[in-house]
Design a protein around this motif. Structure first.
Motif, short mmCIF file in Angstrom:
data_model
loop_
_atom_site.label_atom_id
_atom_site.label_comp_id
_atom_site.label_asym_id
_atom_site.label_seq_id
_atom_site.Cartn_x
_atom_site.Cartn_y
_atom_site.Cartn_z
N GLY A 69 0.83 -1.22 0.00
CA GLY A 69 0.00 0.00 0.00
C GLY A 69 0.85 1.25 0.00
O GLY A 69 0.60 2.20 -0.75
N ASN A 70 1.90 1.26 0.84
CA ASN A 70 2.81 2.42 0.92
C ASN A 70 3.51 2.66 -0.40
O ASN A 70 3.65 3.80 -0.85
N LEU A 73 1.15 4.36 -2.76
CA LEU A 73 0.84 5.76 -2.43
C LEU A 73 2.02 6.69 -2.70
O LEU A 73 1.84 7.82 -3.13
N ARG A 225 -3.52 -5.02 -3.65
CA ARG A 225 -3.66 -3.88 -2.73
C ARG A 225 -3.42 -2.52 -3.42
O ARG A 225 -4.23 -1.60 -3.26
N VAL A 229 -6.15 0.43 -3.44
CA VAL A 229 -5.80 1.71 -2.78
C VAL A 229 -6.03 2.86 -3.76
O VAL A 229 -6.59 3.90 -3.40
N TRP A 234 -7.08 7.10 -2.73
CA TRP A 234 -6.07 7.54 -1.75
C TRP A 234 -4.81 8.02 -2.44
O TRP A 234 -4.45 7.57 -3.52
N ASN A 238 -2.67 9.96 2.47
CA ASN A 238 -3.41 8.93 3.22
C ASN A 238 -2.51 7.82 3.78
O ASN A 238 -2.98 6.73 4.10
N GLN A 242 -3.74 4.35 5.46
CA GLN A 242 -3.37 3.08 4.81
C GLN A 242 -2.77 2.13 5.84
O GLN A 242 -3.08 0.93 5.85
N LYS A 243 -1.94 2.69 6.74
CA LYS A 243 -1.31 1.87 7.79
C LYS A 243 -2.38 1.30 8.72
O LYS A 243 -2.39 0.11 9.04
N ASP A 245 -5.56 0.87 8.11
CA ASP A 245 -6.39 -0.07 7.36
C ASP A 245 -5.73 -1.46 7.30
O ASP A 245 -6.40 -2.48 7.45
N SER A 246 -4.39 -1.49 7.09
CA SER A 246 -3.65 -2.77 7.03
C SER A 246 -3.72 -3.49 8.37
O SER A 246 -3.93 -4.71 8.42
#
Length: 423
Positions: A69-70, A73, A225, A229, A234, A238, A242-243, A245-246
């Motif tokens: 996710g990171n 983003l 993911r 995302v 996002w 965000n 995101q963190k 949510d994980s």
């Protein structure tokens, strides 16, 4: 005033559930009938002995969801597109991952549809006993109806629509299993012992461990993911969301899966009644848990199956789109053709009348083979200063990801041994 207050509480609760982010897809991918089947078989056969595998898998899943996710983003890129663009041998790695995950998820889909259709048949049987001699015909008809309805839903093709449907199924599933747990539960000492690493020294023990990891640390969850995302809209602003949510997704996967295993352990393990068929779940749970708990549990299992059909149908077009451009177009001809092929593939178990539970466990084992590649790829990407700038992975995230990589290699080896013994 009371009515207004009640209405306000329900609105807040609904807003809270619907505010759940892309993690809802993680739960949809992870807890399907494959996961539920593995947990029931493990709980009824080995008690709580494999709880440690579930805990480790969920911790590593949370870390991998966070890492993928990171990356999305910070860079705006999706996983396989980034593998192809930035890694040596990236094109080959990406193609191997697409083939491996699609094969595993489509195999899963066969079992999911078979189990869901069987469960609905069992519910029909309670009200229409005359159907008893027509199991094959009724199960096949139900399977066809389910898959056609879901294909129609897919053609609507909006992220927000998929998310809302998944939220409903996942909420019903989670509540059903957790409430069942209050009626049938294992001893606390069994739960404590289950956190001490050990592998059941019986036939099928290694297969079960590999299936556990294949279903809980599903590579499809992490690779999809970035697209979900992005679908949520996002951006780099965000990162904190995101963190969170994980973490929530990983905790919910553990809570729901452990509840299923605990119910099976409390109800079936001490009776010496391991589950091998869908029917076994009805016959063995009812005397111990009563009709209400049984109905709840079946409702949960059915919701788990239905919540997994969407993500399993979506996975191949998601991975292909990710590889091509990093954008998923749900209105394209490519999307419609690939999902139609997946729907036909899903009908294999119902058409041939195979045992869906056995199929499910074997298909979960196949899922572990691409896992080391998926973890190694993200380790290389999030440690690139050029790509991640000041958001490069921390020492703690690296320790966690390397531990996950080592764990996945051990489990993949375990899976090879288990499948060799099986075939």
């Amino acid at each position: 005033m009371d009515k207004q207050a009640n209405s306000s509480i329900w609105k807040k609760l609904l807003a809270l559930v619907l505010a759940f982010g892309p993690g809802i897809f993680a739960i949809g991918y992870t807890i399907g009938t494959g996961s539920v089947t593995s947990m029931i078989v493990a709980g009824s056969t080995y008690g709580m002995q494999l709880l440690w595998v579930l805990l480790l898998s969920c911790i590593f899943s949370g870390l991998l969801m966070f890492a993928y996710g990171n990356y999305a983003l910070v860079t705006g890129e999706t996983a396989l597109y980034a593998f192809k663009k930035h890694l040596k041998w990236g094109k080959l790695i990406a193609i191997l991952i697409i083939v491996g995950i699609s094969f595993g998820q489509w195999n899963s889909l066969m079992g999911i549809l078979g189990i869901s259709a069987n469960i609905i048949y069992e519910i029909f049987l309670i009200y229409f006993p005359a159907l008893v001699g027509y199991q094959y015909e009724v199960v096949l008809t139900i399977a066809i109806v389910i898959i056609v309805v879901f294909y129609r839903f897919l053609l609507i093709g909006k992220y927000a629509f998929f998310e809302k449907i998944l939220v409903v199924f996942v909420s019903i599933m989670g509540l059903s299993f957790v409430i069942s747990l209050f009626m049938v539960y294992p001893l606390p000492i069994e739960v404590a012992k289950g956190l001490v690493p050990s592998i059941p020294k019986v036939e099928g023990g290694q297969m079960m461990v590999a299936a556990f990891v294949g279903t809980t640390m599903a590579a499809a969850t992490f690779l999809s993911r970035p697209l979900f995302v992005k679908g949520k809209g996002w951006t780099i602003k965000n990162l904190a969301q995101q963190k969170k949510d994980s973490i929530i997704a990983a905790c919910l996967v553990f809570l729901i899966s452990a509840s299923v295993m605990a119910v099976a352990c409390g109800a079936l393990f001490h009776q010496g009644q391991p589950v091998t068929k869908v029917l076994d779940m009805v016959n063995t749970l009812e005397p111990v848990a009563g009709k209400f708990a049984l109905t709840l549990f079946f409702f949960g299992t059915l919701s788990a199956g239905l919540s997994s059909i969407f993500p399993c149908l979506l996975i191949a077009p998601i991975l292909v789109a990710d590889y091509q451009s990093g954008e998923l177009d749900t209105t394209s001809k490519q999307f419609k053709v690939i999902t139609a092929v997946a729907c036909l593939f899903a009908l294999i178990v119902p058409v041939f009348g195979a045992n869906p539970i056995e199929m499910q466990i074997v298909s979960q084992v196949f899922n572990v083979f691409v896992l080391p590649l998926v973890i190694l790829g993200i380790i290389l990407l999030i440690n690139s200063k050029k790509l991640m700038r000041e958001y490069k992975a921390s020492i703690w995230l690296n320790i966690g990801l390397f531990a996950a990589f080592f764990f996945s290699c051990v489990i993949s080896y375990n899976g090879v041994v288990a499948l060799t013994d099986f075939f």
